[in-house]
Design an enzyme around this catalytic site. Structure first.
Site, PDB file in Angstrom:
ATOM      1  N   LYS A 191      38.646  42.985  44.529  1.00  0.00           N
ATOM      2  CA  LYS A 191      39.318  41.836  43.897  1.00  0.00           C
ATOM      3  C   LYS A 191      40.105  42.322  42.690  1.00  0.00           C
ATOM      4  CE  LYS A 191      38.361  39.051  40.650  1.00  0.00           C
ATOM      5  NZ  LYS A 191      39.698  38.902  40.057  1.00  0.00           N
ATOM      6  N   GLU A 265      32.007  49.983  34.245  1.00  0.00           N
ATOM      7  CA  GLU A 265      32.865  50.688  33.282  1.00  0.00           C
ATOM      8  C   GLU A 265      33.412  49.604  32.368  1.00  0.00           C
ATOM      9  OE1 GLU A 265      35.704  51.619  31.365  1.00  0.00           O
ATOM     10  OE2 GLU A 265      36.907  52.145  33.118  1.00  0.00           O
ATOM     11  N   CYS A 299      40.743  50.782  27.842  1.00  0.00           N
ATOM     12  CA  CYS A 299      39.322  50.687  27.482  1.00  0.00           C
ATOM     13  C   CYS A 299      38.917  51.857  26.583  1.00  0.00           C
ATOM     14  CB  CYS A 299      38.463  50.626  28.724  1.00  0.00           C
ATOM     15  SG  CYS A 299      38.875  51.884  29.932  1.00  0.00           S
ATOM     16  N   GLU A 396      36.413  45.091  20.051  1.00  0.00           N
ATOM     17  CA  GLU A 396      37.478  45.685  20.859  1.00  0.00           C
ATOM     18  C   GLU A 396      38.690  44.751  20.772  1.00  0.00           C
ATOM     19  OE1 GLU A 396      36.811  45.743  25.180  1.00  0.00           O
ATOM     20  OE2 GLU A 396      37.709  47.733  25.214  1.00  0.00           O
TER      21      GLU A 396
HETATM   22  P1  NAI Z   1      37.271  40.330  32.314  1.00  0.00           P
HETATM   23  O1  NAI Z   1      36.100  41.231  32.200  1.00  0.00           O
HETATM   24  O2  NAI Z   1      37.031  38.862  32.323  1.00  0.00           O
HETATM   25  O3  NAI Z   1      38.069  40.661  33.665  1.00  0.00           O
HETATM   26  C1  NAI Z   1      37.974  41.827  34.419  1.00  0.00           C
HETATM   27  C2  NAI Z   1      37.838  41.462  35.905  1.00  0.00           C
HETATM   28  O4  NAI Z   1      36.612  40.777  36.117  1.00  0.00           O
HETATM   29  C3  NAI Z   1      38.916  40.540  36.445  1.00  0.00           C
HETATM   30  O5  NAI Z   1      39.208  40.911  37.772  1.00  0.00           O
HETATM   31  C4  NAI Z   1      38.250  39.178  36.430  1.00  0.00           C
HETATM   32  O6  NAI Z   1      38.772  38.269  37.357  1.00  0.00           O
HETATM   33  C5  NAI Z   1      36.832  39.545  36.801  1.00  0.00           C
HETATM   34  N1  NAI Z   1      35.798  38.609  36.380  1.00  0.00           N
HETATM   35  C6  NAI Z   1      35.809  37.745  35.315  1.00  0.00           C
HETATM   36  N2  NAI Z   1      34.655  37.066  35.264  1.00  0.00           N
HETATM   37  C7  NAI Z   1      33.887  37.495  36.292  1.00  0.00           C
HETATM   38  C8  NAI Z   1      32.570  37.190  36.749  1.00  0.00           C
HETATM   39  N3  NAI Z   1      31.806  36.310  36.128  1.00  0.00           N
HETATM   40  N4  NAI Z   1      32.097  37.844  37.814  1.00  0.00           N
HETATM   41  C9  NAI Z   1      32.837  38.774  38.443  1.00  0.00           C
HETATM   42  N5  NAI Z   1      34.085  39.090  38.071  1.00  0.00           N
HETATM   43  C10 NAI Z   1      34.610  38.477  36.997  1.00  0.00           C
HETATM   44  O7  NAI Z   1      38.291  40.702  31.192  1.00  0.00           O
HETATM   45  P2  NAI Z   1      39.447  39.777  30.576  1.00  0.00           P
HETATM   46  O8  NAI Z   1      38.958  38.392  30.326  1.00  0.00           O
HETATM   47  O9  NAI Z   1      40.616  39.885  31.456  1.00  0.00           O
HETATM   48  O10 NAI Z   1      39.701  40.460  29.180  1.00  0.00           O
HETATM   49  C11 NAI Z   1      38.898  40.126  28.071  1.00  0.00           C
HETATM   50  C12 NAI Z   1      38.613  41.325  27.231  1.00  0.00           C
HETATM   51  O11 NAI Z   1      37.848  42.250  28.005  1.00  0.00           O
HETATM   52  C13 NAI Z   1      39.817  42.138  26.787  1.00  0.00           C
HETATM   53  O12 NAI Z   1      40.390  41.640  25.644  1.00  0.00           O
HETATM   54  C14 NAI Z   1      39.201  43.479  26.579  1.00  0.00           C
HETATM   55  O13 NAI Z   1      38.604  43.509  25.312  1.00  0.00           O
HETATM   56  C15 NAI Z   1      38.154  43.561  27.635  1.00  0.00           C
HETATM   57  N6  NAI Z   1      38.624  44.288  28.829  1.00  0.00           N
HETATM   58  C16 NAI Z   1      38.224  45.560  28.988  1.00  0.00           C
HETATM   59  C17 NAI Z   1      38.679  46.274  30.052  1.00  0.00           C
HETATM   60  C18 NAI Z   1      38.262  47.676  30.277  1.00  0.00           C
HETATM   61  O14 NAI Z   1      38.923  48.391  31.005  1.00  0.00           O
HETATM   62  N7  NAI Z   1      37.190  48.128  29.701  1.00  0.00           N
HETATM   63  C19 NAI Z   1      39.629  45.734  31.014  1.00  0.00           C
HETATM   64  C20 NAI Z   1      39.949  44.347  30.790  1.00  0.00           C
HETATM   65  C21 NAI Z   1      39.460  43.686  29.705  1.00  0.00           C
END
Ligand code: NAI
Length: 792
Positions: A191, A265, A299, A396
């Site tokens: 996804k 990750e 990240c 972050e």
């Molecule tokens: P997120 O963690 O919500 O999204 C990442 C992925 O997880 C997306 O595909 C999303 O649809 C999915 N997702 C969201 N809720 C889920 C759930 N309950 N179960 C399974 N999948 C789920 O991150 P978001 O909201 O886009 O960004 C928020 C903050 O997260 C950013 O500001 C940043 O600080 C951090 N982040 C860190 C990342 C990394 O690579 N470590 C990447 C993206 C965001």
């Protein structure tokens, strides 16, 4: 001519847009919306949501919102495809993966433009970094596919993998997930993130083009709810997630007790450490790559600049000058340095954090506040005067914001670097190689770059310590996430009878003071015998219900004391492997000297026949010798990454490990679990079999006489599942092995979500006669990759 003269006079950049016609035409072709890619075909679009170009705020596509039924269909397709795909020879699989690499390479320009339009990252980055790394990842793993049987004997594919990726490196994260999964013989349902699903759909078209067998790769688009449906699906054997720590934690809880393999990750707040002898001009370019690459939405971004006080002002001045030359604007322009923030919600998150920083009175520097009128842009920002407690030093930000702090000594630099709940990456800048390697070893992070930053390669593992998650992606270490032992699946054991009363071998608690002479085996904490905090003991009974002896009834306070003692003994992890080997040999020898006594104890406790008891002690002694032998032989590696880099993959101990032992073969199981953990440099809090604790408590004197430093092994007796809960929820415990019942395993995994400690709860299925070797050592360590450049 006049024009060239003008240009030479002003030295201004003219517009240099990358052609986007092919991509626009492709998007127009799908104007009615994209459907999911399931079982080798695109479905008709379902309920749709809009996808925007963050640089223009214009809608570029409509994509289907995946429902639980869509996830069901995708998992069914992956399940159906699994047997054939897994049964293909490694060579056949490698040809398919190789074809994916070739086709990605053929479409590099298209994919780079699409990525830039969808995500907002500068075309220079998608063209020169993201997409070439995607191709490299598929090539590298095509190789692994043909080597997997030879290099991972005794293992098999995990099965159907659910993979959820973020929006910051959409196609690269897809490659990091899909390439190793396919190489290892798994099928996948992926996804993509809701902001950036388009390159995943383009990749699906490549899968059709290359003739990848149907159902091997399935792509379902949607938001967090779609992700959650994938996580919860019972037909999924493994979840691989990259994204926020918050969602990672929710996934840890949702998968607890399901038997799903999990790799996470997560977020980071990575330190970028600059010593006074660093080459400051190179450092400035390093900072640009660390925090302004991909608008800081990385990240592992070097978002915390820690700089030696003596050179701080000089470095800030150089940085300010450099910031004035960063061009913010149209991501499709080839001379843009900083593109758009992925979505308004992310932009607002950055602004909110900046407002909080302003309220704290921090100093902000921005070379140029002018931004494109349309779209989501944020200017490169340097924040100074930051205290460790500041919200900007802790949270972050995920934006182009560098937060600077100063230090005076290397010790202070390391303390500041580690002053975070994360541990994804770090950069260390110094011309002194001794200092660089020392600091790299002391920083708790999965990747450390020396005089460099944000280096990635398919041959090197990437992943975090602490709340940055567990598991690695890339390299040999990443493949373990996609293989499991080739043994029959364990049958879940029935839960143990609730508690003290009628459980065999485990009689009601009594007050220690009740006995005339206190013969209670005490706890073993910090190298000393300690009375249980509860003041209660319980009787260990033999199978006929006769009392064999008394053991202390541990509680949460005893666990807390033991964890504290283990943390204090951390010098054990820094001892030479040779030293640790000597101590382990000594333990083995001293155990051997008391063979008959331990055999008698086992017979009395478990009712085992004399021969079986003797055999168990002999096996325990042999095992102790084996781990003494292994202590200095579980080497790391030097990965073949880029030229002019030595990428050292070091096996480091977790730190404090909790170990909950089973009732079966109480001495052998205890030795089988505790010895590999301490051989690798961990300090341990062990909970022996609750029913048969006395062979573990007899070990106190063995440990005392074997020069095991105080606190390296701590033993708390009592109700295993109750104590396990405290260990699982304790933030001072870095990893936990649990060998008990299914119910306890689920509870341990759920509670471990607190500090995201790594857990291993499959141990009960183990045949203890064979429970030995590298698998245990691998699980007792985490890999740190240190990228060390060479050459002038
Ligand atoms: P997120 O963690 O919500 O999204 C990442 C992925 O997880 C997306 O595909 C999303 O649809 C999915 N997702 C969201 N809720 C889920 C759930 N309950 N179960 C399974 N999948 C789920 O991150 P978001 O909201 O886009 O960004 C928020 C903050 O997260 C950013 O500001 C940043 O600080 C951090 N982040 C860190 C990342 C990394 O690579 N470590 C990447 C993206 C965001």
């Amino acid at each position: 001519m006049g024009v060239i003269k003008d240009i030479l006079r002003t030295m201004d950049y003219g517009p240099a847009p990358e052609g986007a016609e092919h991509v626009r035409a492709w998007l127009e072709e799908h104007e009615r919306g994209f459907g999911h890619f399931i079982n080798g075909a695109f479905l008709r679009p379902g309920e749709l949501f809009d996808v925007f170009n963050p640089a223009t705020a214009k809608r570029i596509a409509r994509v289907s919102q995946g429902s639980p039924a869509d996830i069901d269909a995708a998992v069914a397709a992956a399940r159906k495809a699994l047997p054939k795909w897994a049964a293909l020879s490694g060579f056949e699989r490698s040809k398919h993966i190789y074809a994916l690499a070739r086709h990605v390479q053929k479409r590099e320009r298209f994919l780079a433009v699409l990525e830039t339009i969808d995500n907002g990252k500068p075309i220079r980055e998608s063209r020169d970094i993201d997409i070439p790394l995607v191709a490299r990842h598929f090539y590298h793993h095509a190789g692994w596919a043909s080597l997997i049987d030879a290099e991972f004997p005794g293992t098999k594919p995990v099965g159907v993998c659910g993979q959820i990726i973020p929006w910051n490196f959409p196609l690269l994260m897809l490659a990091w997930k899909i390439a190793p999964a396919l190489a290892a013989g798994n099928t996948v349902v992926l996804k993509p993130a809701e902001f950036t699903p388009l390159t995943a759909l383009a990749f699906a078209a490549i899968c059709v083009e290359t003739g990848l067998p149907t159902g091997v790769v399935n792509i379902v688009t949607g938001d967090g709810a779609t992700g959650a449906a994938l996580v919860e699906h019972r037909g999924v054997d493994k979840i691989a997630f990259t994204g926020s720590t918050e969602v990672g934690r929710a996934i840890r809880k949702a998968t607890a007790g399901t038997g799903k393999k999990l790799s996470l990750e997560l977020g980071g707040k990575s330190p970028f450490v600059v010593f006074e002898d660093a080459d400051l001009d190179s450092t400035v370019e390093g900072v640009v790559d660390a925090i302004w690459f991909n608008q800081g939405q990385v990240c592992c971004a070097g978002s915390r600049l820690l700089v030696a006080e003596s050179v701080a002002e000089t470095l800030y001045a150089k940085l300010r000058a450099r910031m004035a030359h960063l061009r913010v604007g149209d991501p499709l322009d080839k001379s843009t340095d900083v593109g758009a923030i992925v979505a308004p919600v992310q932009l607002e998150r950055i602004r909110r954090l900046m407002r909080e920083g302003e309220a704290e009175g921090l100093e902000f520097f921005r070379a140029d506040d002018s931004l494109p009128e349309q779209g989501c842009f944020y200017p490169p920002t340097l924040v100074t005067g930051v205290e460790p407690a500041s919200v900007l030093a802790r949270e972050e930000i995920f934006g182009p914001v560098l937060v600077a702090q100063t230090f005076r000594t290397p010790d202070e630099a390391v303390a500041l670097a580690n002053n975070t709940r994360y541990g994804l990456a770090a950069s260390v800048w110094t011309e002194n190689v001794n200092r660089a390697l020392e600091v790299a070893a002391r920083i708790k992070a999965g990747v450390v770059w020396i005089n460099s930053t944000n280096m990635f390669d398919a041959a090197s593992g990437f992943g975090g310590y602490r709340e940055s998650g567990f598991g690695r992606e890339g390299g040999r270490e990443g493949l373990y996430e996609y293989r499991i032992a080739d043994e029959p699946k364990p049958k879940p054991k029935p839960a143990r009878p609730p508690r003290l009363a009628a459980s065999p071998g485990f009689a009601p608690a009594r007050n220690i003071a009740d006995s005339d002479i206190d013969r209670t085996a005490k706890m073993y904490v910090g190298g000393k015998q300690a009375r249980p905090d509860s003041g209660y003991s319980y009787a260990a009974l033999d199978p006929a219900g006769r009392e064999v002896g008394l053991a202390g009834l541990g509680n949460r306070k005893d666990i807390r004391n033991a964890v504290e003692a283990a943390a204090k003994a951390s010098a054990w992890g820094a001892a030479t492997a040779h030293n640790r080997a000597q101590v382990l040999y000594y333990v083995a020898e001293n155990l051997a000297a008391r063979e008959a006594e331990f055999a008698r104890r086992l017979r009395a406790m478990t009712g085992a026949p004399a021969r079986a008891a003797k055999a168990e002690v002999e096996a325990s002694i042999r095992r102790a010798f084996v781990y003494a032998a292994y202590a200095d032989k579980f080497d790391g590696a030097v990965h073949a990454t880029r030229s002019r880099f030595v990428t050292i993959a070091m096996n480091e101990p977790w730190g404090v490990m909790g170990i909950v032992c089973p009732d079966a073969v109480p001495l052998l199981a205890f030795i089988s679990l505790v010895m590999p953990a301490i051989a690798m440099g961990n300090c341990v809090v062990a909970i022996p079999s609750a029913s048969h604790p006395l062979s573990a408590t007899d070990l106190y004197s063995v440990l005392d006489t074997s020069d095991v430093p105080a606190g390296v092994v701590n033993i708390v007796t009592g109700e295993a599942n109750v104590l396990a809960k405290t260990l699982a929820g304790h933030d001072g415990v870095d990893a936990l092995w649990y060998a008990g019942d299914a119910e306890g395993a689920a509870e341990v995994e759920r509670l471990a979500a607190g500090n995201l400690k790594a857990t291993w709860t499959c141990v009960p299925a183990i045949d203890w006669a064979k429970a030995e070797g590298r698998e245990f050592l691998r699980r007792a360590t985490q890999v740190k990759n240190i990228w060390t450049p060479y050459g002038e």
